[in-house]
Enzyme design. Structure first.
Site, PDB file in Angstrom:
ATOM      1  N   GLU A  92      -2.001  -1.387  -5.943  1.00 21.18           N
ATOM      2  CA  GLU A  92      -2.984  -0.329  -5.030  1.00 21.18           C
ATOM      3  C   GLU A  92      -2.623   0.864  -5.163  1.00 21.18           C
ATOM      4  OE1 GLU A  92      -2.647  -3.244  -1.296  1.00 21.18           O
ATOM      5  OE2 GLU A  92      -2.383  -1.017  -0.577  1.00 21.18           O
ATOM      6  N   CYS A 118      11.933  -5.356   1.985  1.00 24.88           N
ATOM      7  CA  CYS A 118      12.236  -4.511   3.471  1.00 24.88           C
ATOM      8  C   CYS A 118      11.203  -5.397   4.453  1.00 24.88           C
ATOM      9  CB  CYS A 118      11.734  -3.117   3.266  1.00 24.88           C
ATOM     10  SG  CYS A 118      12.376  -2.024   2.494  1.00 24.88           S
ATOM     11  N   GLU A 164       9.542   0.327  -5.379  1.00 28.81           N
ATOM     12  CA  GLU A 164      10.291   1.232  -5.210  1.00 28.81           C
ATOM     13  C   GLU A 164      10.674   2.093  -6.506  1.00 28.81           C
ATOM     14  OE1 GLU A 164      12.798   2.561  -2.681  1.00 28.81           O
ATOM     15  OE2 GLU A 164      13.190   3.881  -4.418  1.00 28.81           O
ATOM     16  N   SER A 218      12.177   6.872   3.036  1.00 26.80           N
ATOM     17  CA  SER A 218      11.915   5.901   4.232  1.00 26.80           C
ATOM     18  C   SER A 218      13.116   5.504   5.110  1.00 26.80           C
ATOM     19  CB  SER A 218      11.010   4.620   3.513  1.00 26.80           C
ATOM     20  OG  SER A 218      10.935   3.828   4.447  1.00 26.80           O
ATOM     21  N   CYS A 344       0.617  -1.179   3.420  1.00 33.61           N
ATOM     22  CA  CYS A 344       0.673  -1.147   1.944  1.00 33.61           C
ATOM     23  C   CYS A 344       0.970  -2.530   1.163  1.00 33.61           C
ATOM     24  CB  CYS A 344       1.860  -0.295   1.444  1.00 33.61           C
ATOM     25  SG  CYS A 344       2.263  -0.534  -0.367  1.00 33.61           S
TER      26      CYS A 344
HETATM   27  S1  SF4 Z   1       7.529  -1.212  -1.463  1.00 34.38           S
HETATM   28 FE1  SF4 Z   1       8.833   0.044  -0.371  1.00 34.38          FE
HETATM   29  S2  SF4 Z   1       8.893  -0.589   1.760  1.00 34.38           S
HETATM   30 FE2  SF4 Z   1       8.086  -2.371   0.573  1.00 34.38          FE
HETATM   31  S3  SF4 Z   1      10.020  -3.737   0.030  1.00 34.38           S
HETATM   32 FE3  SF4 Z   1       9.568  -2.134  -1.561  1.00 34.38          FE
HETATM   33  S4  SF4 Z   1      11.072  -0.595  -1.071  1.00 34.38           S
HETATM   34 FE4  SF4 Z   1      10.748  -1.594   0.559  1.00 34.38          FE
END
Ligand code: SF4
Length: 352
Positions: A92, A118, A164, A218, A344
Site C-alpha cells: 500500500e 502490533c 517496520e 509510534s 494501513c
Molecule cells: S506495520 Fe507497523 S504497526 Fe503494523 S505490525 Fe508492523 S510495526 Fe506494528
C-alpha cells in the site's frame, strides 16, 4: 523485473558507475537523471558513450509496480494505492496532500506484511512475507508522482506504510539515498521521516547514516505494561530502551522526533496514560533541549474480531485536552481523505 538485472531506479550515480565499469560518474548522473525524468533510456543519450549504454543495458532494467487498485478521496487529493509486485504481492502507498497547494507527501511501505504483530494493525495480522527491495520502495514514490496534477511535486516521504522500516534498514537507507539524490528524485532528506514501532538498534543506525532524516516513533503508550500489551516488540525493547535510542538520535542529528499515539478507547487513553506520556515528553525536552512533535492519530477499526474501539469524539477531545493541560498539547494531524482512511494494510488486504 528482468531476471538477473539490477533496477536502475535504486541506484545513485556513484552506485551505477561502480556497477558498470566503463561508465564515469558524470555519465551515470545523466543516466540516473533520465531514469527519474522518465525519459526513454533505450536510445542515444547526450554525453553518454554508446559503449557505456550498451554495457548498462546488458545488466540493468527499470521495472515497475502494477497499480492493482486505487481509492481516491472525494473530499481532497488524498489517494490510496494498492500496488502489485512482480511476484504477486500487494503493498500500500498513500498520496497525502500537504497544506501548501501543489505539494504532496508519499507514505511508503517497506515490507510485504510485518513480523512485529502490533495488536491494532491490519498489516501485523499478515505476518512478514518479505522485505521490499530498494527499487520497490523508490518506485512507490515514482508511481504516485505520475498521478500528480501538472505543476505539483512530491515534497516529502514518510515510511509509515506496511512493514517496520527498521527491520529492512539496508534497503530503506538505499532508497533514501536515491530519493534525496539531486540527480534522482531530489527530495530534501529533511522532508523524509522514518517511523518505527521501537527498534533501538535501527534508530541508532538511522542517526549515524541518515543524519538529515527525521525519526518518527509510534509510541502507543509510555507505560511499559500497556505498550507491551499492544506491541509484542515492547517485550524485547522496553520504553526506557526505546527512549534512550530516541535521545541518542536527537543528540546526533539535532532533530526533534515525531511521536504518534493512536488512542484505543479505554486501553491506552486513561488518565495514567496521559500523565505518563506527558512526563516522558517533558523528560525528553529536559534531556535533549528538543520537543517531540506529538500527534494523536485516530484509530481505524481493522475489522474481523478487532478487540479495540475508536474513541468517541468526546473521548478524543478529553484526551487531547488532558495532554494540553499537562503541558504537552498534541498537534493537529492532517485530517483530509477521511472518507477513505481505512487502517494501513486494509486496502491491500481487501485486494488479495
Ligand atoms: S506495520 Fe507497523 S504497526 Fe503494523 S505490525 Fe508492523 S510495526 Fe506494528
Amino acid at each position: 523485473m528482468n531476471e538477473g538485472r539490477f533496477a536502475l531506479q535504486a541506484m545513485t550515480p556513484e552506485d551505477l558507475a561502480a556497477a558498470v565499469p566503463p561508465m564515469t560518474v558524470a555519465e551515470a548522473r545523466k543516466i540516473v537523471a533520465a531514469v527519474h525524468r522518465e525519459d526513454p533510456t533505450d536510445g542515444p543519450l547526450g554525453g553518454v558513450r554508446r559503449i557505456v549504454l550498451a554495457a548498462m543495458r546488458a545488466v540493468a532494467s527499470t521495472p515497475t509496480l502494477e497499480i492493482a487498485r486505487e481509492e481516491a478521496s472525494a473530499l481532497d487529493p488524498f489517494q490510496k494505492v494498492a500496488l502489485r509486485t512482480a511476484d504477486g504481492h500487494l503493498i500500500e502507498t498513500v498520496r497525502i496532500p500537504l497544506e501548501r497547494a501543489g505539494r504532496f507527501s508519499v507514505c511508503v511501505s517497506s515490507q510485504v506484511g510485518c513480523a512485529l504483530g502490533c495488536r491494532f494493525c491490519a498489516t501485523g495480522r499478515m505476518g512478514l512475507v518479505r522485505n521490499l527491495e530498494a527499487w520497490e520502495i523508490v518506485e512507490q514514490v515514482r508511481v504516485v508522482r505520475r498521478t500528480l496534477p501538472p505543476g505539483s511535486r512530491v515534497h516529502g516521504v514518510v515510511f509509515q506504510g506496511m512493514g517496520e522500516p527498521m527491520a529492512n534498514l539496508d534497503r530503506v537507507l538505499q532508497a533514501i539515498r536515491v530519493m534525496s539524490d539531486p540527480c534522482a528524485l531530489a527530495i530534501d532528506a529533511r522532508n523524509i521521516t522514518v517511523t518505527t514501532s521501537g527498534l533501538p538498534a535501527g534508530i541508532r543506525r538511522l542517526a549515524a547514516e541518515a543524519k538529515k532524516v527525521r525519526l518518527g516513533l509510534s509510541i502507543s503508550s509510555a507505560r511499559q505494561a500497556t505498550r507491551r500489551s499492544l506491541m509484542p516488540i515492547a517485550a524485547a525493547h522496553s520504553v526506557d530502551e526505546v527512549y534512550a535510542a530516541c535521545v541518542h538520535h536527537a543528540e546526533i542529528t539535532g532533530l526533534s522526533p515525531l511521536w504518534a499515539v493512536t488512542p484505543l478507547a479505554g486501553v491506552n487513553d486513561t488518565e495514567e496514560d496521559a500523565q505518563a506520556l506527558a512526563a516522558l515528553l517533558q523528560r525528553f525536552v529536559v534531556d535533549t533541549g528538543r520537543r517531540p512533535r506529538l500527534t494523536v492519530v485516530p484509530y481505524n477499526n481493522i475489522g474481523g474480531d478487532d478487540p479495540y474501539l475508536r474513541q468517541s469524539p468526546a473521548e478524543e477531545s478529553r484526551f487531547r485536552d488532558r495532554l494540553a493541560v499537562l503541558g504537552t498539547p498534541p498537534k493537529k494531524r492532517y485530517s483530509g481523505g477521511s472518507d477513505i482512511q481505512a487502517a494501513c494494510g486494509q486496502l491491500a488486504g481487501r485486494e488479495q
